[in-house]
Design an enzyme around this catalytic site. Structure first.
Site, mmCIF file in Angstrom:
data_model
loop_
_atom_site.group_PDB
_atom_site.id
_atom_site.type_symbol
_atom_site.label_atom_id
_atom_site.label_comp_id
_atom_site.label_asym_id
_atom_site.label_seq_id
_atom_site.Cartn_x
_atom_site.Cartn_y
_atom_site.Cartn_z
ATOM 1 C CE LYS A 22 -3.665 2.477 2.856
ATOM 2 N NZ LYS A 22 -4.293 2.360 3.572
ATOM 3 C CG ASP A 82 -0.762 6.896 2.263
ATOM 4 O OD1 ASP A 82 -1.285 7.651 1.660
ATOM 5 O OD2 ASP A 82 -1.380 6.404 3.621
ATOM 6 C CG ASP A 103 -8.028 8.311 4.769
ATOM 7 O OD1 ASP A 103 -7.655 7.171 4.439
ATOM 8 O OD2 ASP A 103 -7.026 9.253 4.833
HETATM 9 C C1 DGJ Z 1 -3.439 7.698 5.064
HETATM 10 C C2 DGJ Z 1 -4.259 6.639 4.291
HETATM 11 O O1 DGJ Z 1 -5.179 7.112 3.387
HETATM 12 C C3 DGJ Z 1 -4.872 5.735 5.497
HETATM 13 O O2 DGJ Z 1 -5.679 4.718 4.999
HETATM 14 C C4 DGJ Z 1 -3.649 5.128 6.174
HETATM 15 O O3 DGJ Z 1 -2.690 4.435 5.453
HETATM 16 C C5 DGJ Z 1 -2.911 6.450 6.700
HETATM 17 N N1 DGJ Z 1 -2.410 7.427 5.660
HETATM 18 C C6 DGJ Z 1 -1.710 5.913 7.569
HETATM 19 O O4 DGJ Z 1 -0.722 6.941 7.900
#
Ligand code: DGJ
Length: 712
Positions: free
Chosen positions: A457, A459, A529
């Site tokens: 994942k 980010d 989110d």
């Molecule tokens: C933002 C992401 O969208 C969340 O799902 C999570 O991974 C957080 N960052 C972690 O810092």
């Protein structure tokens, strides 16, 4: 002369004809070597039927306008030659059609300065879209500064009557992909990002339909729409412009954002822009979405996993945030395995000195207190439970409180005389730099080589500030906007080549990196989110206007964004069934009964997954309706369908909304099963399902229904 069957691309001396299954795109070549945009619409049966621009619009009909002579139309390209001349005179030089017959490159040339501009077209006949980009080459003896270079432009027909309406995504963090709609008026409407990310606020997608004299636009099933997407996760721009001359002309141009960006082309150097995909349909918004979904699955998503169904995942973020440790994660993994989860993903907090968002980014090795024996003991336990293991990273970022930053404070974008602005206590690494790219590639390559990791994942949690690259030669410093993404995409390509078993998820604080450039390198994305299942209905419905359900990660969590709202597990699952299923709650909080219900839903999702991820998606209720949402997923043969319907208001004493299904075989008999209203038959013909329809059982303020339809 008919130019309707194959070849997909034909050239007659005066025009290029590009042909998909249902559409044609015609570029005229003038006697002076200029290119005119002549037509983009349904296929016509004879070449003579395609229009030629009349004198009233010819100036505004350039296929790729340049600042030449009278500056009447916003140019697609702006350059500064060594002698400060900014007038660009491009003339046709030649063209090539690929051996496969589906690619066209038209070479234009400014003879005096030696700038070659090649317009490239790739026709995806099966998906009714054309992907375009532009290649620049400096064949002269002096450097050229490129201040703007768009990938594509075209003009909409000026003779349709009515008005054009622009449909696009607006939004914010936690509220991604709100549908924006407005009539196009004279002047410019610019959709763009300048955050060095695709952004939550806007998205590089547009769809333009026609509003008729009675004020009606395209529907789900009818109406003309011109649409497009920019394949770029950095700063992009889509300009919709209306000009008034003898006629009202509406144009669209799309590609890189020129804001603050200057590309320096030394003699012999070249540059290729990102792709822009353009399409046309007269089948309304539904047909447009299905074309785009098919195109993304068939041609955009990374090939090695494109045909695989996305696994059901569990992600620990909402359950424990930064508080990860081997034992706590292993306990959660046991629960996840009981539910039938296939991929266990540990989120933020596992690395460096990471306990809050203040520290650790950049140090991609396990936190020694949380994982004293490294990650492998946890991975082994997850694998022993029958699940794959995935992990969170944010490679383009660094916290000042990290070993990486202490060693290399100059590796972030910065201006030496200005204090750097922190956001989420982090700075952005300068991915334009080769040494930074190498370091990050090696960190991630080591992580993947030393562990059995199947999912990353990836980010990206802040927008840019102080976009300086002081170590580069002055004339190169403003290239960082494109070099960052060459760096990012390059690292992803290398990691994918070395670790082909790994799936990559695109995330940027939720859905801030959702675009076709991302989906060329990532296999799916974190949609938002905001995992409230009610809010998600609207985010997900709009998301699927432009992007396939397969890439849309939807978790079932415990979140409720609205005070007092409580959602049943069924509602949470039905909402998450719209895309690729994940679970994100704290599984230790659920009773045995709830765990059993969750396991049943995960098993059901796995049965339905081929329809949802690879089927054709129909919105059974138009996008504008807020009290009812219904989507259908049907397999391409029409033998099976799934309907997910939602009521977001009671609608007491209102007439119910009957759902007319789509994509079925009218002759076949279908068995119905699920949340049907009282008195609904158990089987119906495809014809009746599509014309009379069915009533889902939707009562109460927040209601959902899942109905399966299978050939008897
Ligand atoms: C933002 C992401 O969208 C969340 O799902 C999570 O991974 C957080 N960052 C972690 O810092």
């Amino acid at each position: 002369m008919p130019i309707v069957e194959s070849p997909v691309i034909a050239y007659t001396g005066q025009a290029f004809y590009l042909r998909t299954a249902h559409t044609a795109y015609v570029i005229g070549l003038t006697e002076h070597g200029g290119l005119l945009h002549r037509y983009f619409g349904p296929v016509l049966s004879r070449a003579e039927d395609y229009p030629t621009p009349n004198w009233g619009i010819v100036d505004a009909s350039g296929e790729y306008p340049t600042p030449t002579g009278m500056w009447q139309v916003a140019p697609c390209i702006r350059v500064v030659f060594h002698d400060n001349v900014r007038d660009l005179r491009l003339r046709y030089q030649g063209h090539e059609i690929s051996a496969s017959g589906d690619e066209l490159a038209i070479r234009l040339h400014d003879e005096h300065y030696g700038l070659e501009v090649t317009l490239c077209y790739h026709v995806y006949a099966d998906c009714d879209v054309i992907a375009r980009q532009v290649r620049l080459r400096n064949t002269g003896a002096d450097a050229i500064d490129v201040e703007e270079v768009m990938s594509a432009s075209f003009s909409l027909p000026y003779d349709r009557g009515g008005e054009f309406r622009l449909n696009h995504f607006a939004g914010a963090w936690m509220k991604e992909k709100t549908l924006g709609r407005q009539v196009v008026t004279p002047g410019q409407k610019v959709l763009q990002s300048w955050t060095n990310s695709t952004s939550h606020q806007q998205n590089p997608f547009f769809a333009i339909d026609v509003i008729d004299a009675e004020g009606n636009g395209a529907t789900e099933e009818h109406g003309e729409i011109w649409f497009g997407q920019v394949h770029w996760s950095g700063n992009w721009k889509i300009v919709v412009e209306q000009l008034r001359g003898h006629h009202k002309i509406t144009r669209v141009a799309a590609g890189l954002n020129d804001l603050d960006c200057i590309l320096h082309l030394a003699p012999g150097e070249d540059f290729t822009t990102p792709l822009v995909t353009l399409g046309y349909t007269d089948g309304g918004f539904g047909a447009m979405s299905r074309l785009l979904h098919r195109y993304q699955r068939a041609h955009i998503l990374p090939r090695n996993h494109a045909d695989e169904l996305r696994p059901v995942l569990y992600n620990s973020w909402e359950a424990v945030m930064f508080d990860v440790s081997e034992d706590a994660q292993a306990r959660m993994a046991e629960k996840a395995a009981q539910l039938g989860v296939e991929l266990f993903v540990i989120d933020d907090g596992w690395f460096g000195a990471r306990n809050t968002d203040n520290a650790g980014l950049g140090d991609w090795y396990p936190n020694p207190e949380k994982f004293p024996n490294g990650l492998n003991p946890l991975i082994d336990r997850v694998n022993a439970l029958g699940m794959d293991f995935g992990i969170w990273v944010e490679p383009e970022m660094v916290n000042p409180d990290s070993d990486l930053y202490r060693a290399h404070p100059d590796w972030v974008y910065h201006f030496p005389t200005r204090e750097s602005t922190l956001l989420r206590t982090q700075l952005m690494l300068n991915f334009a730099r080769e040494d930074v790219r190498e370091y990050i590639f090696n960190s991630l390559d080591t992580l993947l080589s030393e562990h059995n990791i199947r999912y990353i994942k990836w980010d990206f949690n802040r927008t840019i500030s102080e976009p300086g690259w002081p170590e580069a030669p002055r004339e190169r410093q403003r290239e960082m906007w494109v070099r960052h993404y060459e760096g990012l995409y390059g690292i992803l390509d290398r990691l994918r080549a070395r670790h082909p078993q790994v799936l990559f998820e695109s995330c940027a604080g939720g859905g801030g990196r959702v675009d076709l450039g991302a989906f060329t390198h990532y296999d799916d994305c974190w949609t938002s989110d905001n995992s409230d299942p009610y809010d998600r209905l609207f985010i997900q419905r709009s998301f699927m206007l432009a992007y396939t359900a397969k890439v849309m990660r939807c978790w079932v969590t415990e979140t409720s964004m609205h005070e007092g709202a409580s959602y049943s597990l069924a509602f949470r699952f039905h909402s998450a069934f719209m895309g690729s299923l994940g679970l994100g709650g704290n599984l230790l909080h659920f009773s045995e009964e709830e765990m059993a219900e969750m396991a049943r839903n995960v098993a059901l999702y796995k049965e339905l997954r081929p329809l949802i991820q690879h089927g054709e998606m129909y919105r059974l209720i138009p996008l504008s309706r807020m009290d009812r949402i219904a989507v259908e997923y049907v397999d391409p043969q029409g033998s099976e369908a799934l309907v997910l319907a939602f009521g977001t208001q009671e609608n007491f004493w209102e007439n119910p909304v009957r759902l007319c299904l789509r994509g079925l075989d009218p002759q076949a008999l279908y068995r119905l099963e699920g949340d049907l209203d009282e008195g609904q038959p158990e089987s119906m013909s495809g014809q009746a399902l599509m014309h009379r329809g069915i009533l889902p059982r939707l009562y109460g303020h927040i209601a959902s229904a899942l109905i399966r339809v299978r050939k008897a």
